[in-house]
Design a protein around this motif. Structure first.
Motif, PDB file in Angstrom:
ATOM      1  N   PRO A   1      -5.948  -4.398  -1.814  1.00  0.00           N
ATOM      2  CA  PRO A   1      -7.243  -4.404  -1.133  1.00  0.00           C
ATOM      3  C   PRO A   1      -7.827  -5.807  -0.990  1.00  0.00           C
ATOM      4  CG  PRO A   1      -7.163  -2.686  -2.795  1.00  0.00           C
ATOM      5  CD  PRO A   1      -5.935  -3.513  -2.983  1.00  0.00           C
ATOM      6  N   LYS A   2      -8.559  -6.001   0.085  1.00  0.00           N
ATOM      7  CA  LYS A   2      -9.189  -7.296   0.344  1.00  0.00           C
ATOM      8  C   LYS A   2     -10.314  -7.583  -0.640  1.00  0.00           C
ATOM      9  CE  LYS A   2      -8.245  -7.423   5.311  1.00  0.00           C
ATOM     10  NZ  LYS A   2      -7.681  -8.784   5.347  1.00  0.00           N
ATOM     11  N   VAL A   3     -10.987  -6.536  -1.110  1.00  0.00           N
ATOM     12  CA  VAL A   3     -12.068  -6.677  -2.080  1.00  0.00           C
ATOM     13  C   VAL A   3     -11.853  -5.647  -3.178  1.00  0.00           C
ATOM     14  CG1 VAL A   3     -13.687  -7.476  -0.311  1.00  0.00           C
ATOM     15  CG2 VAL A   3     -13.619  -5.048  -0.920  1.00  0.00           C
ATOM     16  N   LYS A   4     -12.537  -5.824  -4.310  1.00  0.00           N
ATOM     17  CA  LYS A   4     -12.489  -4.838  -5.374  1.00  0.00           C
ATOM     18  C   LYS A   4     -13.199  -3.569  -4.907  1.00  0.00           C
ATOM     19  CE  LYS A   4     -13.678  -4.176 -10.267  1.00  0.00           C
ATOM     20  NZ  LYS A   4     -14.323  -4.781 -11.458  1.00  0.00           N
ATOM     21  N   ARG A   5     -12.553  -2.423  -5.090  1.00  0.00           N
ATOM     22  CA  ARG A   5     -13.103  -1.154  -4.615  1.00  0.00           C
ATOM     23  C   ARG A   5     -13.188  -0.173  -5.780  1.00  0.00           C
ATOM     24  NH1 ARG A   5      -9.136  -1.053   0.699  1.00  0.00           N
ATOM     25  NH2 ARG A   5     -10.249  -2.636   1.897  1.00  0.00           N
ATOM     26  N   VAL A   6     -14.411   0.162  -6.160  1.00  0.00           N
ATOM     27  CA  VAL A   6     -14.651   1.070  -7.280  1.00  0.00           C
ATOM     28  C   VAL A   6     -15.609   2.160  -6.823  1.00  0.00           C
ATOM     29  CG1 VAL A   6     -15.561   1.303  -9.626  1.00  0.00           C
ATOM     30  CG2 VAL A   6     -14.308  -0.767  -8.978  1.00  0.00           C
ATOM     31  N   ASP A   7     -15.268   3.425  -7.127  1.00  0.00           N
ATOM     32  CA  ASP A   7     -16.188   4.521  -6.841  1.00  0.00           C
ATOM     33  C   ASP A   7     -16.428   5.323  -8.117  1.00  0.00           C
ATOM     34  OD1 ASP A   7     -14.066   6.445  -7.113  1.00  0.00           O
ATOM     35  OD2 ASP A   7     -13.484   6.126  -5.036  1.00  0.00           O
TER      36      ASP A   7
ATOM     37  N   VAL B   1      -6.639   0.209  -6.359  1.00  0.00           N
ATOM     38  CA  VAL B   1      -5.911  -1.009  -6.725  1.00  0.00           C
ATOM     39  C   VAL B   1      -4.847  -1.405  -5.722  1.00  0.00           C
ATOM     40  CG1 VAL B   1      -6.344  -0.748  -9.192  1.00  0.00           C
ATOM     41  CG2 VAL B   1      -4.332   0.342  -8.169  1.00  0.00           C
ATOM     42  N   SER B   2      -4.344  -0.457  -4.948  1.00  0.00           N
ATOM     43  CA  SER B   2      -3.334  -0.799  -3.947  1.00  0.00           C
ATOM     44  C   SER B   2      -3.241   0.319  -2.919  1.00  0.00           C
ATOM     45  CB  SER B   2      -1.960  -1.024  -4.590  1.00  0.00           C
ATOM     46  OG  SER B   2      -1.430   0.193  -5.087  1.00  0.00           O
ATOM     47  N   GLN B   3      -2.618  -0.005  -1.799  1.00  0.00           N
ATOM     48  CA  GLN B   3      -2.382   0.981  -0.744  1.00  0.00           C
ATOM     49  C   GLN B   3      -0.895   1.007  -0.437  1.00  0.00           C
ATOM     50  OE1 GLN B   3      -4.684   0.770   3.000  1.00  0.00           O
ATOM     51  NE2 GLN B   3      -2.794   1.295   4.059  1.00  0.00           N
ATOM     52  N   GLU B   4      -0.189   1.973  -1.017  1.00  0.00           N
ATOM     53  CA  GLU B   4       1.210   2.169  -0.651  1.00  0.00           C
ATOM     54  C   GLU B   4       1.240   2.740   0.760  1.00  0.00           C
ATOM     55  OE1 GLU B   4       3.211   3.316  -4.901  1.00  0.00           O
ATOM     56  OE2 GLU B   4       1.926   4.787  -3.918  1.00  0.00           O
ATOM     57  N   THR B   5       2.011   2.111   1.635  1.00  0.00           N
ATOM     58  CA  THR B   5       1.966   2.464   3.055  1.00  0.00           C
ATOM     59  C   THR B   5       3.357   2.782   3.584  1.00  0.00           C
ATOM     60  OG1 THR B   5       0.089   0.955   3.303  1.00  0.00           O
ATOM     61  CG2 THR B   5       1.143   1.723   5.325  1.00  0.00           C
ATOM     62  N   PRO B   6       3.692   4.073   3.699  1.00  0.00           N
ATOM     63  CA  PRO B   6       4.973   4.452   4.303  1.00  0.00           C
ATOM     64  C   PRO B   6       4.952   4.258   5.818  1.00  0.00           C
ATOM     65  CG  PRO B   6       4.093   6.208   2.898  1.00  0.00           C
ATOM     66  CD  PRO B   6       2.984   5.233   3.143  1.00  0.00           C
ATOM     67  N   PHE B   7       6.049   3.729   6.349  1.00  0.00           N
ATOM     68  CA  PHE B   7       6.241   3.588   7.798  1.00  0.00           C
ATOM     69  C   PHE B   7       7.451   4.403   8.227  1.00  0.00           C
ATOM     70  CE2 PHE B   7       3.742  -0.214   7.025  1.00  0.00           C
ATOM     71  CZ  PHE B   7       2.969  -0.345   8.167  1.00  0.00           C
ATOM     72  N   VAL B   8       7.336   5.038   9.385  1.00  0.00           N
ATOM     73  CA  VAL B   8       8.456   5.738  10.017  1.00  0.00           C
ATOM     74  C   VAL B   8       8.585   5.220  11.438  1.00  0.00           C
ATOM     75  CG1 VAL B   8       9.304   7.939  10.891  1.00  0.00           C
ATOM     76  CG2 VAL B   8       8.254   7.830   8.621  1.00  0.00           C
TER      77      VAL B   8
END
Length: 370
Positions: free
Chosen positions: A16-22, A28-35
């Motif tokens: 992430p570009k910034v700390k993201r807390v809810d 903490v991360s974005q796992e991004t599958p591509f097809v």
């Protein structure tokens, strides 16, 4: 007739570009599958989905071993038929997040291919309801941020033409949430929209209690106040407050949205194209919501949702959380606080293939001989 001849699978992990807390987690991360789908006429379509930090390898395993091989030899224009065939192929794991995320990566690739072959942008191919949509920002409203930071970000985004800001709620005491919201409201005035998001963090009694504070602050909606599977709790909360109740990012089938809409448990639908299983079911949910006179305001994935909210008539907002800038050749177009979809054929996302390859943590090719 063109047929699918090859599938390329990749996964990258975006920080992430910034700390993201809810209220319940840290992003903490974005796992991004591509097809990427190739057809026998030389057509190419690329789709994707995402996880928030966990589950990506499971999505890739389902794609590699079950779903991608089943695409070989299929007519890529039969998107509805393919989607349903793949759903029933995985009936033992549906409805669920892993299956939906895998289906979404395939379905968005097929729509990309179809739109490119038709020389149409997705927003027109899927309906073409409007040429732009107002933005609200979430990036400056995370729960860990001090009140002054929330205020400064909202004021800055208002100056940039944005129409609203989302503030995460779920502080230890109701007075803390109230103070944060009241400070933002005092800074931006009454005409700027403030949305709130509890990320499923409350019990019903606490949600009813905090809804009174939200009413006093004139918020635009109360998002995910309760666990997503508590339909009756949302019904009761909706009866107890004038604040619109928004749900959807944690739902994985059209039938789940049907239950909410029929029960009067939500007045804003936040269907997520990745978590619902792709563009094909996303459009069904959006049109179902339209039949109930309910607004669609999708969750995350702004670069892809931009085309979808411009395709349908009942979408008022697009959520601004930038995450793909490091793997695209051009950012999403913004004019006076409004997002403008691309007129290029396909999904409207210009991928940077070299950047994706450099960030890849998984790569596999499926062909007819695999």
């Amino acid at each position: 007739m063109a047929v699918i001849t090859r599938i390329e699978l990749q996964m990258i992990d975006l920080i992430p570009k910034v700390k993201r807390v809810d209220a319940i987690q840290t992003f903490v991360s974005q796992e991004t599958p591509f097809v990427t789908v190739y057809d026998s006429d030389g057509g190419v379509g690329t789709g994707y989905s995402y996880t928030i930090g966990t589950g990506g390898p499971s999505v890739m395993a389902l794609l590699e071993h079950t779903l991608a091989p089943a695409l070989i030899g299929k007519d890529p224009d039969r998107i509805e038929g393919i989607w349903r065939d793949l759903l029933f192929l995985t009936h033992a794991t549906a409805v669920g997040a892993i299956t939906s995320l895998a289906l979404a990566a395939i379905d968005t690739a097929l729509w990309d291919l179809k739109c490119k072959n038709a020389e149409l942008p997705l927003w027109k191919a899927a309906g073409g309801a409007r040429p732009r949509v107002p933005l609200y920002t979430t990036e400056g409203g995370w729960l860990h941020l001090e009140t002054k930071v929330l205020v400064d970000d909202a004021v800055e985004m208002q100056a940039r033409g944005f129409r609203g800001s989302k503030i995460k709620i779920g502080c230890d005491h109701i007075s803390q949430d109230a103070a944060r919201l009241e400070a933002v409201r005092a800074a931006v005035g009454d005409s700027y929209e403030i949305m709130t998001d509890a990320n499923q963090g409350f019990t019903l009694s606490e949600a009813i209690r905090r809804a009174r504070v939200l009413e006093d602050c004139g918020v635009g909606w109360f998002e995910e106040p309760l666990p997503a599977d508590d339909v009756q709790g949302h019904v009761e909360l909706s009866r107890r407050t004038s604040v619109p109740i928004a749900v959807g990012e944690s739902m994985y089938s059209a039938s789940q949205f049907k239950d909410y809409l029929q029960s009067g448990a939500a007045s804003i639908v936040q269907v997520d194209v990745a978590r619902i299983g792709g563009i094909t079911p996303w459009l069904k949910v959006a049109h179902m919501a339209e039949a109930f006179n309910v607004m669609v305001c999708p969750h995350f994935l702004m670069e892809l949702h931009l085309s979808l909210v411009c395709a349908v008539p009942n979408a008022k907002w697009l959520e601004y959380i930038p995450q793909l800038d490091s793997v695209t050749a051009a950012p999403m177009r913004i004019e006076d606080g409004q997002a403008v979809p691309s007129d290029a054929p396909g999904l409207g996302i210009e991928w940077d293939a070299d950047a994706i390859a450099a960030k890849s943590v998984f790569s596999q090719t499926i062909t007819g001989g695999a």
